[in-house]
Design a protein around this motif. Structure first.
Motif, short mmCIF file in Angstrom:
data_model
loop_
_atom_site.label_atom_id
_atom_site.label_comp_id
_atom_site.label_asym_id
_atom_site.label_seq_id
_atom_site.Cartn_x
_atom_site.Cartn_y
_atom_site.Cartn_z
N GLU A 4 -42.83 3.25 31.53
CA GLU A 4 -42.29 1.93 31.87
C GLU A 4 -43.35 0.85 31.71
N ALA A 5 -44.56 1.12 32.16
CA ALA A 5 -45.65 0.14 32.02
C ALA A 5 -45.96 -0.09 30.54
N TYR A 6 -45.97 0.97 29.76
CA TYR A 6 -46.21 0.87 28.32
C TYR A 6 -45.10 0.07 27.65
N LEU A 7 -43.86 0.38 28.00
CA LEU A 7 -42.71 -0.34 27.46
C LEU A 7 -42.81 -1.83 27.77
N ALA A 8 -43.19 -2.14 28.99
CA ALA A 8 -43.35 -3.54 29.39
C ALA A 8 -44.42 -4.23 28.54
N GLU A 9 -45.54 -3.58 28.37
CA GLU A 9 -46.64 -4.17 27.60
C GLU A 9 -46.26 -4.38 26.14
N ARG A 10 -45.67 -3.38 25.52
CA ARG A 10 -45.35 -3.44 24.09
C ARG A 10 -44.21 -4.40 23.77
N HIS A 11 -43.33 -4.67 24.77
CA HIS A 11 -42.16 -5.51 24.51
C HIS A 11 -42.19 -6.82 25.31
N HIS A 12 -43.34 -7.15 25.85
CA HIS A 12 -43.52 -8.41 26.58
C HIS A 12 -42.49 -8.57 27.69
N LEU A 13 -42.39 -7.53 28.52
CA LEU A 13 -41.48 -7.52 29.67
C LEU A 13 -42.30 -7.33 30.93
N THR A 14 -41.69 -7.64 32.07
CA THR A 14 -42.31 -7.23 33.32
C THR A 14 -42.01 -5.75 33.50
N VAL A 15 -42.72 -5.10 34.40
CA VAL A 15 -42.45 -3.68 34.65
C VAL A 15 -41.04 -3.51 35.19
N THR A 16 -40.59 -4.43 36.01
CA THR A 16 -39.22 -4.36 36.52
C THR A 16 -38.21 -4.47 35.40
N GLU A 17 -38.43 -5.40 34.48
CA GLU A 17 -37.53 -5.54 33.33
C GLU A 17 -37.54 -4.27 32.47
N ALA A 18 -38.72 -3.71 32.26
CA ALA A 18 -38.83 -2.48 31.47
C ALA A 18 -38.10 -1.34 32.15
N ARG A 19 -38.23 -1.23 33.47
CA ARG A 19 -37.52 -0.19 34.22
C ARG A 19 -36.01 -0.36 34.07
N GLU A 20 -35.54 -1.60 34.16
CA GLU A 20 -34.11 -1.87 34.00
C GLU A 20 -33.63 -1.56 32.58
N GLU A 21 -34.44 -1.90 31.60
CA GLU A 21 -34.09 -1.61 30.20
C GLU A 21 -34.04 -0.10 29.97
N LEU A 22 -34.98 0.62 30.55
CA LEU A 22 -34.99 2.08 30.41
C LEU A 22 -33.76 2.68 31.10
N GLU A 23 -33.44 2.19 32.28
CA GLU A 23 -32.24 2.68 32.98
C GLU A 23 -31.00 2.43 32.14
N ASP A 24 -30.91 1.25 31.55
CA ASP A 24 -29.77 0.92 30.70
C ASP A 24 -29.72 1.85 29.49
N PHE A 25 -30.86 2.11 28.88
CA PHE A 25 -30.93 3.02 27.75
C PHE A 25 -30.46 4.42 28.16
N LEU A 26 -30.95 4.92 29.28
CA LEU A 26 -30.55 6.25 29.75
C LEU A 26 -29.05 6.31 30.02
N PHE A 27 -28.51 5.25 30.61
CA PHE A 27 -27.08 5.20 30.89
C PHE A 27 -26.26 5.22 29.60
N THR A 28 -26.62 4.40 28.64
CA THR A 28 -25.87 4.36 27.40
C THR A 28 -26.00 5.67 26.63
N GLU A 29 -27.14 6.31 26.72
CA GLU A 29 -27.31 7.62 26.09
C GLU A 29 -26.42 8.67 26.77
N SER A 30 -26.26 8.56 28.08
CA SER A 30 -25.35 9.46 28.81
C SER A 30 -23.94 9.28 28.34
N LEU A 31 -23.53 8.05 28.18
CA LEU A 31 -22.18 7.77 27.69
C LEU A 31 -21.98 8.31 26.28
N SER A 32 -22.98 8.13 25.45
CA SER A 32 -22.91 8.62 24.07
C SER A 32 -22.77 10.14 24.05
#
Length: 73
Positions: free
Chosen positions: A40-68
């Motif tokens: 999450e910290a790496y994702l935040a750094e590489r995509h210019h997000l806060t750690v909270t935003e990166a955590r939310e983006e990762l959660e969203d990704f995991l959710f959409t992958e579950s649906l898929s």
């Protein structure tokens, strides 16, 4: 899908994650995939997000992958 599912099938999951998060670098993955908070910290750094935003983006990704996965089964 949860973090454990993601890391168990890393090669497939990483390819899909890279489509969602294009600034991931292959060479960094052995170090960051071992720990969700580190990823999450790496994702935040590489995509210019806060750690909270990166955590939310990762959660969203995991959710959409579950649906898929549900649709594919």
């Amino acid at each position: 899908m949860n973090w454990s599912d993601l890391t168990q099938d890393w090669s497939t999951s990483y390819a899909r994650a890279k489509m969602r998060f294009p600034n991931l670098r292959d060479s960094d993955m052995p170090f960051v995939k071992q720990n969700r908070q580190r990823f999450e910290a790496y994702l935040a750094e590489r995509h210019h997000l806060t750690v909270t935003e990166a955590r939310e983006e990762l959660e969203d990704f995991l959710f959409t992958e579950s649906l898929s996965r549900e649709l594919d089964s």
